[in-house]
Enzyme design. Structure first.
Site, PDB file in Angstrom:
ATOM      1  N   HIS A 263      15.710  38.100 -19.750  1.00  0.00           N
ATOM      2  CA  HIS A 263      16.101  37.525 -21.031  1.00  0.00           C
ATOM      3  C   HIS A 263      15.334  38.142 -22.196  1.00  0.00           C
ATOM      4  O   HIS A 263      15.886  38.338 -23.273  1.00  0.00           O
ATOM      5  CB  HIS A 263      15.877  36.012 -20.990  1.00  0.00           C
ATOM      6  CG  HIS A 263      16.499  35.276 -22.138  1.00  0.00           C
ATOM      7  ND1 HIS A 263      17.865  35.101 -22.259  1.00  0.00           N
ATOM      8  CD2 HIS A 263      15.951  34.670 -23.221  1.00  0.00           C
ATOM      9  CE1 HIS A 263      18.122  34.419 -23.355  1.00  0.00           C
ATOM     10  NE2 HIS A 263      16.987  34.136 -23.956  1.00  0.00           N
TER      11      HIS A 263
ATOM     12  N   HIS B  92      23.231  30.794 -24.677  1.00  0.00           N
ATOM     13  CA  HIS B  92      22.472  29.674 -24.123  1.00  0.00           C
ATOM     14  C   HIS B  92      23.251  29.121 -22.935  1.00  0.00           C
ATOM     15  O   HIS B  92      23.577  27.940 -22.864  1.00  0.00           O
ATOM     16  CB  HIS B  92      22.198  28.604 -25.184  1.00  0.00           C
ATOM     17  CG  HIS B  92      20.744  28.287 -25.319  1.00  0.00           C
ATOM     18  ND1 HIS B  92      20.249  27.029 -25.498  1.00  0.00           N
ATOM     19  CD2 HIS B  92      19.656  29.090 -25.273  1.00  0.00           C
ATOM     20  CE1 HIS B  92      18.924  27.059 -25.581  1.00  0.00           C
ATOM     21  NE2 HIS B  92      18.545  28.303 -25.443  1.00  0.00           N
TER      22      HIS B  92
END
Length: 729
Positions: free
Chosen positions: A54, A100
């Site tokens: 990420h 998300h």
């Protein structure tokens, strides 16, 4: 007695605790080499989040280098919180998209809300005032109760945060497919406007300058959130619910206003949002960009409860926080500002003249790491790809039942109106929204000017799965066409690359081919990539998601006057620009009739896209055209049906197409409404009919005529999703 009961460095190594943090044995050995010793518990936690997929893009970085990142209008490209593009008059547009996904799968309301909050702070940290929000969403089919629950929570979270903070949500797109069962995609985009001389960078420099923390007090929410976002979802993911952060839009609003005031202070050196990896990423990245060291005194960090350890402080992803570097001696000026906005703040450290990332608590050292390797030397993996075998015979569409396919597609949630969902979003707060959600790209006026920013967000997952290289080009071209359709000049784009596990050879190949196609389209359409995000490991027990690169694109409207007369009306003539061919690979009719994507290849002509786009945009600005609609999912017949339903206008059309071609999704086509009395002469434009002040929708094809009441179309199209969402199992 130690202040915090944590594993020792020896226990971290012997028990291989780093594996639970997402680091491999080889990565742990690299950390040992960088430090020249075994890392302690806090240090290995810091490396694990900074080197997570990420944060470090360790499987995708080689692909990102393909994208053009500079251009005529680009002021700031990738590497900062968001991209910045010139719009003239010493003003710029700032924008970015973020994912998300995993948090939204576990806790849909907060996952979506904090996704919105995080992308807003990215824009604000550059110094821009947000003007609108967009979103791109993917869910499993709404016939499943779990998918309805996820959609309900995500939409409520997006609306709950955006509405409270006072930023309109003006556009978006949603698709539904079983490949997203259990792993929804929630991609949030924010657009802001800024004056050139106010652009900020996230940098820490100037020895002795102070580091200031502002925002919510640090808690234990979101610890290892970046790691959680970098692994596959499993049955155990439910136990990771604490990894999902909790948003507070009311504090977010105060933090936004305080930040926008703080950037007017000459003494501000740098500022960055505490997003993924929280205090760790913001402080270490700022130090790396400034070529400096940084010393944080963690006993000064505002905390929500006693006993929060340095490890927890550094890895917490508590929301609504910013980190600032300010000139030494001016700290009180900033602290007073934040007190005015009723925000917690504290001086928690200083910039140093070495390359160390030093963390202490009451004088005890908890981490001492060289800055540059932590921020910039995450391992990069180049793997081996492998194309999927595609030897299936082409599907047969000779006997398409037009009536049945029309009704089923019109009411499928992917094609049906999303009004039931976007009506939960405030679309006009700020009073600058010109084109609201429904059919087209968003248009928001730049306050105090006659300019506007058009923005769109698009994904074409089935096309990318069908042929990753051509599909990659199609995603960019679709966003480009959507901006052209409202008369905007496309300027630049941001992307969010949502894929399954790159460790699977065919998914890695999808990344290789689709990003190559996207890069080519960016070059051909002069839309450089200025920001973005990568979300990999979108997997469930049963399957990977479709490869879903999402493109957010912004365009400039220099004079909005033509929009005063940019609404279709009865009597307008309808034209189709572009030829319709037998293109069904990845289409909605293919999904409806055959379920699986059959990999029947279609090519997109990028040079023709640019040429066609300029001609259409020119005709819009001249006032010839009253409406433009891109021909997308469901093909020409669905596009005409949506126009009729949305504007409550009858349509009388005659098209020289076969039954199946009515639903073909051939790229590069537009439906254009030309004002009465206007000449329209664009290459490859075919007049097909007109709009009427009636309740009749009638399209005559080669062998079939389809007729409906416009009011019936509207009822079925607009009511489809509500009907799904209110159904009882």
């Amino acid at each position: 007695m130690p202040k915090f009961l944590e594993p020792t460095a020896e226990e971290v190594k012997i028990e291989k605790l780093y594996r639970d943090m997402g680091l491999s044995d080889a990565e742990f050995e690299k950390v040992q080499a960088i430090l020249g010793r075994d890392p302690n518990f806090t240090e290995i936690g810091i490396f694990s989040v900074m080197w997570s997929e990420h944060c470090s893009y360790k499987h995708s970085k080689p692909f990102l280098k393909q994208f053009p990142t500079t251009g005529e209008h680009v002021l700031m490209g990738p590497g900062e919180g968001a991209g910045v593009v010139d719009i003239g008059d010493q003003q710029a547009v700032v924008f970015k998209v973020e994912s998300h996904n995993h948090p939204s799968a576990i806790e849909p309301y907060q996952g979506a809300a904090t996704g919105v909050g995080g992308i807003i702070r990215d824009i604000v940290s550059i110094g821009a005032r947000p003007i609108n929000l967009l979103n791109s969403l993917r869910f499993g089919e709404l016939t499943e109760k779990t998918n309805r629950r996820l959609l309900r929570g995500v939409v409520a979270g997006i609306g709950g945060y955006g509405n409270c903070i006072g930023i309109p949500t003006t556009a978006g797109e949603i698709e539904f497919d079983e490949r997203y069962d259990g792993n929804p995609l929630v991609n949030a985009m924010c657009v802001g406007v800024i004056d050139h001389d106010m652009i900020q960078k996230g940098t820490a420099k100037g020895v002795g300058n102070s580091v200031i923390y502002v925002g919510l007090k640090t808690g234990r929410d979101g610890i290892h959130g970046a790691t959680f976002a970098s692994e596959e979802l499993t049955e155990e993911s439910e136990s990771k619910r604490p990894s999902v952060q909790i948003g507070d839009p009311f504090v977010g609003k105060k933090l936004m206003e305080a930040t926008l005031e703080a950037i007017t202070y000459d003494e501000l050196v740098g500022i960055q949002d505490m997003g993924a990896a929280g205090l760790t990423s913001s402080s270490s990245e700022m130090a790396a960009k400034g070529g400096s060291g940084i010393h944080l005194e963690l006993d000064r960090v505002p905390v929500r409860e006693e006993g929060i350890s340095p490890y927890e402080m550094m890895l917490s992803e508590t929301q609504e926080r910013m980190l600032l570097v300010v000139e030494k001696g001016t700290e009180q000026k900033f602290l007073d500002l934040f007190e005015k906005y009723e925000l917690d703040s504290a001086v928690i450290g200083q910039v140093t003249d070495n390359d160390r990332f030093l963390l202490t608590y009451e004088g005890e050292v908890f981490a001492d790491i060289p800055v540059e390797p932590l921020a910039d030397e995450a391992p990069v993996y180049v793997l081996e790809g492998e194309e999927l075998e595609h030897n299936k015979p082409a599907h047969n569409y000779d006997d398409v039942n037009v009536e049945d396919v029309f009704d089923r597609l019109l009411t499928h949630p992917t094609i049906a109106s999303k009004r039931y969902l976007y009506s939960q979003y405030d679309q006009q707060v700020g009073a600058n929204t010109i084109i609201k959600p429904g059919l087209q790209a968003s248009v928001v006026r730049v306050e105090g000017t006659n300019k506007a920013i058009a923005s769109t967000i698009d994904g074409e997952a089935r096309y990318v799965f069908n042929d990753p290289y051509e599909g990659g080009k199609m995603v960019v071209a679709e966003a480009y066409r959507n901006l052209i359709a409202v008369g905007a000049k496309p300027l630049a784009m941001t992307d969010c690359l949502n894929y399954g596990s790159p460790e699977k050879k065919h998914i890695y190949q999808q990344l290789i081919d689709s990003t190559r196609g996207m890069a080519e389209a960016c070059e051909a359409l002069a839309t450089p990539v200025v920001s973005g995000n990568v979300s990999l490991y979108n997997e469930t027990r049963t399957s990977s998601i479709f490869p879903t690169p999402v493109v957010g694109m912004v365009g400039l409207i220099e004079d909005i006057d033509y929009l005063n007369d940019f609404t279709p009306r009865a009597g307008d003539r309808l034209f189709v620009i572009g030829d319709t061919k037998d293109n069904y690979g990845g289409s909605q009719i293919e999904k409806l009739l055959y379920s699986q994507v059959n990999h029947e290849v279609e090519h997109v002509d990028l040079s023709e896209e640019a040429k066609k786009g300029e001609a259409i945009r020119d005709a819009i600005r001249k006032g010839t055209i009253s409406h433009v609609q891109t021909v997308g999912k469901g093909g020409l017949l669905m596009t005409l049906a949506r126009m009729s339903a949305y504007y409550q206008l009858g349509i009388e059309a005659n098209v020289d197409l076969s039954n199946a071609q009515l639903f073909s999704e051939t790229q590069g086509r537009y439906v254009v409404a030309v004002k009465e009395g206007q000449n329209f002469d664009i290459e490859n434009a075919t007049e097909i009919g007109k709009l009427a002040e009636s309740d009749e929708f009638k399209v005559v094809a080669q062998t079939h005529t389809i007729e409906r009441r416009t009011s019936e179309l509207k009822q079925n199209w607009e009511g489809a999703i509500e009907s799904c969402m209110t159904s009882v199992d």
